[in-house]
Write a protein that holds these residues in place. Sequence first.
Motif, mmCIF file in Angstrom:
data_model
loop_
_atom_site.group_PDB
_atom_site.id
_atom_site.type_symbol
_atom_site.label_atom_id
_atom_site.label_comp_id
_atom_site.label_asym_id
_atom_site.label_seq_id
_atom_site.Cartn_x
_atom_site.Cartn_y
_atom_site.Cartn_z
ATOM 1 N N HIS A 174 0.846 -1.186 0.000
ATOM 2 C CA HIS A 174 0.000 0.000 0.000
ATOM 3 C C HIS A 174 0.885 1.240 0.000
ATOM 4 O O HIS A 174 1.954 1.250 0.613
ATOM 5 C CB HIS A 174 -0.882 0.061 1.253
ATOM 6 C CG HIS A 174 -1.723 -1.145 1.494
ATOM 7 N ND1 HIS A 174 -2.901 -1.374 0.833
ATOM 8 C CD2 HIS A 174 -1.553 -2.201 2.344
ATOM 9 C CE1 HIS A 174 -3.423 -2.512 1.266
ATOM 10 N NE2 HIS A 174 -2.634 -3.026 2.176
ATOM 11 N N VAL A 180 0.862 4.951 1.459
ATOM 12 C CA VAL A 180 0.166 5.693 2.509
ATOM 13 C C VAL A 180 0.800 7.074 2.646
ATOM 14 O O VAL A 180 2.028 7.198 2.700
ATOM 15 C CB VAL A 180 0.239 4.947 3.857
ATOM 16 C CG1 VAL A 180 -0.440 5.768 4.961
ATOM 17 C CG2 VAL A 180 -0.406 3.574 3.744
ATOM 18 N N SER A 211 -3.901 9.141 4.574
ATOM 19 C CA SER A 211 -4.653 8.895 3.339
ATOM 20 C C SER A 211 -4.066 7.704 2.599
ATOM 21 O O SER A 211 -2.839 7.552 2.506
ATOM 22 C CB SER A 211 -4.614 10.141 2.443
ATOM 23 O OG SER A 211 -5.227 9.895 1.203
ATOM 24 N N LYS A 212 -4.947 6.873 2.076
ATOM 25 C CA LYS A 212 -4.541 5.782 1.192
ATOM 26 C C LYS A 212 -5.316 5.965 -0.111
ATOM 27 O O LYS A 212 -6.343 5.327 -0.335
ATOM 28 C CB LYS A 212 -4.838 4.411 1.810
ATOM 29 C CG LYS A 212 -4.300 3.241 0.993
ATOM 30 C CD LYS A 212 -4.682 1.905 1.614
ATOM 31 C CE LYS A 212 -6.179 1.639 1.482
ATOM 32 N NZ LYS A 212 -6.562 0.283 1.928
ATOM 33 N N ALA A 245 -3.437 1.973 -3.628
ATOM 34 C CA ALA A 245 -3.857 0.782 -2.905
ATOM 35 C C ALA A 245 -3.426 -0.485 -3.642
ATOM 36 O O ALA A 245 -3.593 -0.608 -4.846
ATOM 37 C CB ALA A 245 -5.380 0.772 -2.722
ATOM 38 N N SER A 296 5.576 3.240 2.058
ATOM 39 C CA SER A 296 5.177 2.001 1.399
ATOM 40 C C SER A 296 5.034 0.945 2.492
ATOM 41 O O SER A 296 5.951 0.744 3.293
ATOM 42 C CB SER A 296 6.220 1.558 0.377
ATOM 43 O OG SER A 296 6.279 2.470 -0.699
ATOM 44 N N LYS A 311 1.467 -5.288 2.080
ATOM 45 C CA LYS A 311 0.103 -5.786 2.208
ATOM 46 C C LYS A 311 0.127 -7.066 3.026
ATOM 47 O O LYS A 311 0.935 -7.960 2.788
ATOM 48 C CB LYS A 311 -0.485 -6.057 0.825
ATOM 49 C CG LYS A 311 -1.908 -6.596 0.856
ATOM 50 C CD LYS A 311 -2.394 -6.934 -0.547
ATOM 51 C CE LYS A 311 -3.798 -7.544 -0.493
ATOM 52 N NZ LYS A 311 -4.266 -7.958 -1.832
ATOM 53 N N SER A 320 -2.784 -4.350 6.617
ATOM 54 C CA SER A 320 -3.844 -3.840 5.737
ATOM 55 C C SER A 320 -5.079 -3.391 6.521
ATOM 56 O O SER A 320 -5.582 -2.280 6.313
ATOM 57 C CB SER A 320 -4.215 -4.890 4.683
ATOM 58 O OG SER A 320 -3.122 -5.130 3.812
ATOM 59 N N ILE A 353 -4.199 -0.136 8.409
ATOM 60 C CA ILE A 353 -4.198 1.041 7.544
ATOM 61 C C ILE A 353 -5.623 1.491 7.267
ATOM 62 O O ILE A 353 -5.939 2.688 7.310
ATOM 63 C CB ILE A 353 -3.454 0.751 6.234
ATOM 64 C CG1 ILE A 353 -1.959 0.560 6.502
ATOM 65 C CG2 ILE A 353 -3.658 1.882 5.230
ATOM 66 C CD1 ILE A 353 -1.201 0.039 5.306
ATOM 67 N N ASP A 354 -6.503 0.541 6.981
ATOM 68 C CA ASP A 354 -7.907 0.885 6.729
ATOM 69 C C ASP A 354 -8.522 1.569 7.939
ATOM 70 O O ASP A 354 -9.275 2.545 7.805
ATOM 71 C CB ASP A 354 -8.707 -0.374 6.374
ATOM 72 C CG ASP A 354 -8.346 -0.931 5.007
ATOM 73 O OD1 ASP A 354 -7.802 -0.168 4.181
ATOM 74 O OD2 ASP A 354 -8.611 -2.120 4.762
ATOM 75 N N THR A 413 -7.096 5.203 8.343
ATOM 76 C CA THR A 413 -7.637 6.121 7.334
ATOM 77 C C THR A 413 -9.102 6.439 7.623
ATOM 78 O O THR A 413 -9.554 7.564 7.386
ATOM 79 C CB THR A 413 -7.485 5.540 5.924
ATOM 80 O OG1 THR A 413 -8.065 4.234 5.857
ATOM 81 C CG2 THR A 413 -6.027 5.442 5.525
ATOM 82 N N THR A 419 7.484 -1.843 6.622
ATOM 83 C CA THR A 419 7.156 -0.443 6.376
ATOM 84 C C THR A 419 8.409 0.300 5.927
ATOM 85 O O THR A 419 9.453 0.210 6.582
ATOM 86 C CB THR A 419 6.597 0.225 7.641
ATOM 87 O OG1 THR A 419 5.453 -0.503 8.097
ATOM 88 C CG2 THR A 419 6.184 1.661 7.366
#
Length: 352
Positions: free
Chosen positions: A64, A66, A87-88, A93, A129, A132, A137, A140-141, A144, A179
């Motif tokens: 992802h 980010v 923000s993604k 994505a 970066s 995933k 994942s 991150i969701d 955000t 990461t």
Amino acid sequence: MSWLADLLNKIEGRKTTDWTFIEKLPDPGLDIAEHAIEPDECYIEIFVESLRLKQARRLATAFHGVVYSFARLSQEAAEDAEMAAVSKPARLAELDSGNLNRVITVSSQLMGAVPWRGGKLGLELGLFSVKKGNLLSPLIDYVTRVSAQGGISFIGQVKPFLPLITEGMDLIAGQTADTIIEVAIDTDMSLSESCLCAIVAVPKGGVDASKLTLDPHDRKLLLDGKPLEEGYCVFSIRRSDKKADYGAIPEIKASFAVLRSAIASNDSAQTENALAAFRRTVVISSDLITADKNRLITKAIAMREAALGSGPMAVGRDAGANIGIIPGELTELDLYDEAGGRTINGESRGPW
């Protein structure tokens, strides 16, 4: 130490890289840069325009992209305003190594229109970066979503969400094997005009900034007219004369609902109290410049006068009919309608 510097140290495990920061790129005809930014005369917004990922190939898997941002702005007779966002963007994505050689144009808003009161803009911006996977994942969701719930434009609303945003980024950064930081900046900026900026993933002095330009078509970064083969993030700080989402400012929206209810009750005393409360709420708001505060109060007074009959009425309508056409939502006051009128189905409906 700033939040971002702390995050970078966690990820890199060493001293933060001093990347190249270009504070003013020439505007290639986008009409973004060189608009005057004056205290209490306008709002500022922050957008990511384009970016190029490079370091993510070390993940050797899907990942992802980010973007993390944190802005600190001066406020009138109050502590500094702090705005954070994670923000993604959809185009960042679930990428893979096949995407690393192309520029991604996102034009994604990181900070909505916030009043500029002068002083300096404290800005942290980082492009990450993140591998995933089952752990990162969903995290991150979640971060955000929290960021979106906090809002990117309302100073008071985002404050309670700041710890959740930073704690989420701490958890993401803690996964040091999964990461990677692409580029980042942590700086204080003196703003006099809107600008296009870039962070380039080479040490300071490693690229001739005078030879960097933007492609006007996809906003990719060019070096001597050719696409730059390094990682980078292009972003803009823009002047805005309007706060398009003024109708959603939480405390003003709630106060307007009380005022509308008081007008509908046809109770003069109740209406005057509600109008006074609305005026106070607008005056002390951190989310509007002075000119918009005055304009909003004037329109609310005109609405009261037209609905209760102490101001101009549409021909052939009684007071009851006027009460029936008062705006249902704050945004229907048409704050930026300079003519001062509103139209419903082609018919003039009063002075607001």
